[in-house]
Scaffold this motif. Structure first.
Motif, mmCIF file in Angstrom:
data_model
loop_
_atom_site.group_PDB
_atom_site.id
_atom_site.type_symbol
_atom_site.label_atom_id
_atom_site.label_comp_id
_atom_site.label_asym_id
_atom_site.label_seq_id
_atom_site.Cartn_x
_atom_site.Cartn_y
_atom_site.Cartn_z
ATOM 1 N N VAL A 1 0.912 -1.114 -0.074
ATOM 2 C CA VAL A 1 -0.134 -0.172 -0.036
ATOM 3 C C VAL A 1 0.796 1.387 -0.116
ATOM 4 C CG1 VAL A 1 -0.213 0.058 2.454
ATOM 5 C CG2 VAL A 1 -2.027 1.112 1.216
ATOM 6 N N VAL A 2 0.280 2.395 -0.690
ATOM 7 C CA VAL A 2 0.844 3.780 -0.611
ATOM 8 C C VAL A 2 -0.069 4.588 0.038
ATOM 9 C CG1 VAL A 2 1.910 5.506 -1.890
ATOM 10 C CG2 VAL A 2 2.418 3.267 -2.496
ATOM 11 N N GLN A 3 0.047 5.455 1.120
ATOM 12 C CA GLN A 3 -0.445 6.411 1.661
ATOM 13 C C GLN A 3 -0.092 7.917 1.488
ATOM 14 O OE1 GLN A 3 -2.414 4.966 5.711
ATOM 15 N NE2 GLN A 3 -0.574 3.458 5.422
ATOM 16 N N ILE A 4 -1.046 8.721 1.005
ATOM 17 C CA ILE A 4 -0.684 10.032 0.834
ATOM 18 C C ILE A 4 -1.515 10.815 1.511
ATOM 19 C CG2 ILE A 4 -0.511 12.027 -0.974
ATOM 20 C CD1 ILE A 4 -0.377 9.910 -3.207
ATOM 21 N N THR A 5 -0.733 11.618 2.362
ATOM 22 C CA THR A 5 -1.720 12.715 3.461
ATOM 23 C C THR A 5 -1.195 14.169 3.059
ATOM 24 O OG1 THR A 5 -1.445 10.830 5.062
ATOM 25 C CG2 THR A 5 -2.319 13.091 6.020
ATOM 26 N N ILE B 1 -5.564 6.270 -0.029
ATOM 27 C CA ILE B 1 -5.199 4.996 0.036
ATOM 28 C C ILE B 1 -4.888 4.250 -1.311
ATOM 29 C CG2 ILE B 1 -5.296 2.642 1.097
ATOM 30 C CD1 ILE B 1 -4.832 4.801 3.159
ATOM 31 N N TYR B 2 -3.770 3.718 -1.638
ATOM 32 C CA TYR B 2 -3.535 3.121 -2.955
ATOM 33 C C TYR B 2 -3.069 1.858 -2.736
ATOM 34 C CZ TYR B 2 -3.600 7.957 -4.536
ATOM 35 O OH TYR B 2 -3.862 9.101 -4.704
ATOM 36 N N TYR B 3 -3.917 0.839 -3.044
ATOM 37 C CA TYR B 3 -3.415 -0.795 -2.945
ATOM 38 C C TYR B 3 -2.662 -1.292 -4.252
ATOM 39 C CZ TYR B 3 -6.309 -0.860 1.207
ATOM 40 O OH TYR B 3 -6.544 -0.688 2.662
ATOM 41 N N ILE B 4 -1.787 -2.287 -3.727
ATOM 42 C CA ILE B 4 -1.097 -2.995 -4.836
ATOM 43 C C ILE B 4 -2.116 -3.611 -5.952
ATOM 44 C CG2 ILE B 4 -0.842 -4.967 -3.446
ATOM 45 C CD1 ILE B 4 1.746 -3.682 -6.137
ATOM 46 N N SER B 5 -1.894 -3.310 -7.116
ATOM 47 C CA SER B 5 -2.849 -3.858 -8.342
ATOM 48 C C SER B 5 -2.046 -4.899 -9.145
ATOM 49 C CB SER B 5 -3.586 -2.748 -9.152
ATOM 50 O OG SER B 5 -2.741 -2.137 -9.696
ATOM 51 N N ALA B 6 -0.616 -4.448 -9.336
ATOM 52 C CA ALA B 6 -0.174 -5.398 -10.257
ATOM 53 C C ALA B 6 1.503 -5.112 -9.991
ATOM 54 C CB ALA B 6 -0.114 -4.995 -11.480
#
Length: 504
Positions: A368-372, A417-422
């Motif tokens: 995951v990537v989180q941007i705040t 929130i950005y979850y892994i997709s590939a």
């Protein structure tokens, strides 16, 4: 006259006495200075040991007892090579072939939970047994370990009214696996059928220790109350634990008698710890074994994983799917797709900042990537957010065995929130390219003039494989924001260079 003449010899004698004492004092002072000077000169000289007998002059036993090794390796070494290899350079490194897994399962849940085992089991490369309470239907080529039925435990007393007798059967998985007498074994690793292992990190962790010594390796619960009720000295069985071969052999000798002495204990893992206490072997803590005695979303814990190899994840049937809107197994399968390119770095956090847009960015690699919006310090970002609930639902955030923080302190700082997709590997550039897509959810109104990350549809993370990272001292990775466009954010992740920090 008489009186004056009689005083002269006395004065003369007193003068001679003073001279004698003075010269005596000077002589003693000179001798003392010469002696002290010789001690200083010869302090480190080998000649100062000439008064001791040589080793050949000592009796054989005395000579052996006074001979010290040139080096004494430490059990806490971060080097991935086991201590036994340092002592015996010709011995092969610890690998999967040296580890036997014992998995405690339930027939009632087998059809569902065997899917978890399929994710991490490597047929033909690994050895292990799943121990069930009853027979099940087995299909060919399912990619599962050998299945066996546990021995009857009705002869053992169980008096805990809140528990289940299955704890007796599960605790004996250790002994029953040892009695199969597998060859060339260094470690036995135990876990549940709803435990997922990162087997490469299992090897990395166990390789730090001398398998010829007595080791009991695992971790505690996330719940402080659980640890108080059971023990902080106990390795929680669901998160998995490892026992070195010689210790396992000793445990097998006493376990049946030992568990008879503790009929009132609740589970299987506290029975194992009770027997370890009788053997005098303490718990060696490895925080990468995760019991996850929590409910809800693991994002807060997995998004801020400690700087240590991820070894296991437990209670997968209790917590939410690790990727929303996917089944538990499918979410884990996607995680394993990225894990295969760099098993050592999975879930490792890196922190960086987009100083032009005033964003704080946290990357949990492969997940995951989180941007705040706004600047949040690394000290806060490396602390898990409370996306989960305590195992004891009446307990608040003070009942965790670690520090946590609220998901957001301000409505404008709810993370995107950005979850892994590939994920794929670019051989030409020696880079892993991971694509993380935004999780769509509602956000509160924000009056800040800081640009919103809502226009970023995906984050592309570039990283070179780093499977030897745990051979050096542990350090969090660094990341850097690369030139990007309006809908894609590009980030580079890797080992921190000299002088590189996560500076706001």
């Amino acid at each position: 006259m008489t009186s004056s003449s009689s005083q002269r010899p006395s004065a003369f004698g007193l003068s001679n006495l003073r001279k004698t004492v003075t010269w005596l004092f000077i002589t003693l002072l000179i001798i003392y200075l010469i002696y002290s000077f010789n001690l200083i000169i010869n302090k480190d000289s080998p000649q100062c040991t000439n008064s001791l007998p040589s080793s050949s002059e000592l009796p054989a036993k005395e000579s052996f007892s006074t001979k010290l090794p040139e080096t004494q390796p430490s059990n806490n070494s971060n080097n991935s090579t086991s201590l036994s290899l340092q002592e015996n350079p010709g011995e092969p490194e610890t690998g999967l072939k040296h580890i036997v897994f014992g998995i405690a399962g339930s027939t009632n849940l087998w059809d569902k939970r065997k899917e978890y085992i399929k994710l991490w089991w490597r047929p033909g490369e690994m050895r292990g047994v799943v121990w069930l309470d009853k027979n099940v239907t087995v299909h060919k080529n399912e990619g599962l370990p050998e299945i066996r039925i546990s021995e009857n435990t009705t002869r053992f007393l169980y008096t805990n009214r809140q528990g289940n007798r299955s704890a007796l059967r599960i605790s004996r998985v250790v002994s029953e696996t040892i009695r199969l007498n597998p060859k060339n074994v260094r470690w036995f690793v135990m876990g549940d059928d709803d435990t997922v292992f990162n087997v490469d990190n299992v090897v990395r962790v166990l390789s730090k220790y001398d398998h010829k010594q007595y080791y009991y390796i695992g971790s505690s619960s996330e719940s402080h109350i659980q640890n108080i009720f059971f023990s902080y000295s106990m390795a929680y069985g669901g998160g998995g634990f490892a026992i070195s071969y010689p210790l396992a052999k000793e445990l097998e000798k006493i376990q049946d008698r030992c568990i008879q002495r503790y009929p009132g204990l609740y589970g299987s893992d506290d029975r194992i710890q009770a027997c370890m206490a009788e053997l005098g072997v303490p718990l060696t803590r490895e925080p990468g074994f995760h019991q996850y005695d929590v409910y809800g979303n693991l994002l807060g814990l997995l998004g801020a994983h400690p700087v240590t190899p991820l070894v296991s994840i437990h209670h997968l049937d209790v917590v939410d799917p690790i990727i929303p809107r996917m089944s538990r197994v499918d979410g884990l399968r996607r995680l394993f797709e990225s894990m295969k390119y760099d098993t050592a770095s999975i879930m490792q956090q890196s922190i960086c900042y987009d100083k032009q847009k005033y964003w704080s960015i946290s990357v949990s690699w492969g997940y995951v990537v989180q941007i705040t919006r706004g600047n949040i310090s690394p000290r806060e970002l490396e602390m898990p957010t409370r996306t989960f609930l305590n195992w004891y639902k009446r307990a608040d955030y003070t009942a965790y065995a670690f520090n946590t923080r609220p998901v957001t302190k301000h409505p404008c700082q709810k993370p995107f929130i950005y979850y892994i997709s590939a994920a794929k590997y670019d051989r030409n550039k020696n880079q892993i390219v991971g694509i993380y897509h935004r999780h769509r959810e509602s956000y509160p109104y924000c009056r800040w003039k800081i640009e919103s990350p809502e226009n970023i549809n995906a984050v592309v993370v570039l990283k070179s494989p780093d499977n030897n990272r745990w051979q050096s001292a542990a350090r969090r990775d660094c990341c850097k924001v690369l030139p990007s466009n309006n809908s894609y954010l590009y980030i580079s992740v890797g080992s921190c260079r000299s002088g590189e920090t996560s500076e706001m």
